[in-house]
Design an enzyme around this catalytic site. Structure first.
Site, short mmCIF file in Angstrom:
data_model
loop_
_atom_site.label_atom_id
_atom_site.label_comp_id
_atom_site.label_asym_id
_atom_site.label_seq_id
_atom_site.Cartn_x
_atom_site.Cartn_y
_atom_site.Cartn_z
N ASN A 269 -54.11 -8.27 -3.71
CA ASN A 269 -54.93 -8.74 -2.58
C ASN A 269 -55.25 -7.66 -1.54
OD1 ASN A 269 -55.02 -11.46 -3.58
ND2 ASN A 269 -52.88 -11.62 -2.97
N TYR B 294 -54.30 -8.29 9.37
CA TYR B 294 -54.36 -7.00 8.69
C TYR B 294 -55.41 -6.05 9.25
CZ TYR B 294 -51.54 -9.59 5.31
OH TYR B 294 -50.54 -10.34 4.73
N ASN C 59 -47.52 -0.03 -0.87
CA ASN C 59 -47.66 -1.34 -0.23
C ASN C 59 -47.86 -2.32 -1.38
OD1 ASN C 59 -48.28 -3.70 1.07
ND2 ASN C 59 -49.73 -2.76 2.51
N GLU D 112 -41.84 2.52 1.38
CA GLU D 112 -42.47 1.18 1.38
C GLU D 112 -43.24 1.03 2.68
OE1 GLU D 112 -39.50 -1.92 1.22
OE2 GLU D 112 -40.96 -3.48 1.77
N HIS E 249 -46.08 -1.45 5.08
CA HIS E 249 -46.80 -2.71 5.32
C HIS E 249 -47.63 -2.57 6.58
CE1 HIS E 249 -44.44 -4.70 2.26
NE2 HIS E 249 -43.38 -4.12 2.77
C1 DQA Z 1 -48.33 -6.85 3.39
C2 DQA Z 1 -47.34 -7.93 3.80
C3 DQA Z 1 -47.08 -8.87 2.64
O1 DQA Z 1 -46.18 -9.91 3.05
C4 DQA Z 1 -48.37 -9.51 2.19
O2 DQA Z 1 -48.14 -10.35 1.07
C5 DQA Z 1 -49.44 -8.53 1.90
C6 DQA Z 1 -49.62 -7.43 2.85
C7 DQA Z 1 -48.70 -5.95 4.59
O3 DQA Z 1 -49.23 -4.87 4.36
O4 DQA Z 1 -48.49 -6.34 5.73
O5 DQA Z 1 -50.19 -8.65 0.95
O6 DQA Z 1 -47.72 -6.02 2.41
#
Ligand code: DQA
Length: 147
Positions: free
Chosen positions: A12, A24, A75, A99, A101
Site C-alpha cells: 500500500n 501519511y 518500510n 526500519e 515508518h
Molecule cells: C506505516 C505504518 C503501518 O502501520 C501501516 O500499515 C503502513 C504505513 C508507516 O509508514 O507509517 O502501511 O508503515
C-alpha cells in the site's frame, strides 16, 4: 561490497499521496524515493528502490540483497505487524537494517504496536513523516560509522 542502499517499501505504500493524507502526508512514494536518493548520493551512497504489495517479493528482495547492499532501509507497511517471514529474511541480511515508518505506529491502533521486525533491525525510526527517511539515512551512516 558496494556503497548501495536498498530502499524497500511494502504493501500500500504505492498509494502514498492519496492514501490517508492526514496520516501519511501528500508526498508520493516516488517523491520519497527521490528525496532519499538525492540525500544518499550526497554522502556517497547509491540507492535502489523496490516496492511490492506481496510478502514473498519483499522476502526475495531481502534474500537477494545479501552481499550486494551495505544497508536496507525498510518500510514494510502493515507487514511490519504480521510478517515473521520477513523478519527471518532480514535476520539473515548481514548489512545495516533500519526500519522506518512515516507515522508513529505506537500511537495508533493496538495492532500496530507490535513490530515483528524491531528485534532484527539495528533500529527503528517512526513518526516524522517524510523526515523519517532523512533520519533513517542518518541512522545508516551512524551504524556504519560504528563498524
Ligand atoms: C506505516 C505504518 C503501518 O502501520 C501501516 O500499515 C503502513 C504505513 C508507516 O509508514 O507509517 O502501511 O508503515
Amino acid at each position: 561490497m558496494s556503497e548501495a542502499i536498498l530502499l524497500l517499501s511494502g504493501p500500500n505504500l504505492d498509494q502514498l499521496g492519496s492514501r490517508s493524507p492526514e496520516i501519511y502526508g501528500t508526498m508520493t512514494l516516488a517523491a520519497h524515493v527521490q528525496r532519499f536518493r538525492e540525500r544518499a548520493e550526497k554522502v556517497g551512497y547509491s540507492v535502489e528502490d523496490r516496492q511490492s504489495n506481496f510478502e514473498g517479493d519483499l522476502i526475495e528482495a531481502v534474500r537477494d540483497a545479501r552481499g550486494t547492499y551495505a544497508a536496507i532501509v525498510v518500510n514494510a507497511g502493515a507487514l511490519t505487524h504480521t510478517s515473521w517471514a520477513l523478519a527471518d529474511a532480514l535476520a539473515n541480511f548481514e548489512g545495516v537494517k533500519i526500519e522506518v515508518h512515516l507515522s508513529n505506529p505506537a500511537a495508533r491502533e493496538p495492532f500496530r504496536h507490535v513490530s515483528t521486525l524491531a528485534g532484527v533491525v539495528d533500529g527503528t525510526i517512526a513518526g516524522f513523516g517524510a523526515e523519517s527517511y532523512d533520519v533513517a539515512l542518518e541512522a545508516v551512516l551512524a551504524v556504519r560509522g560504528r563498524a
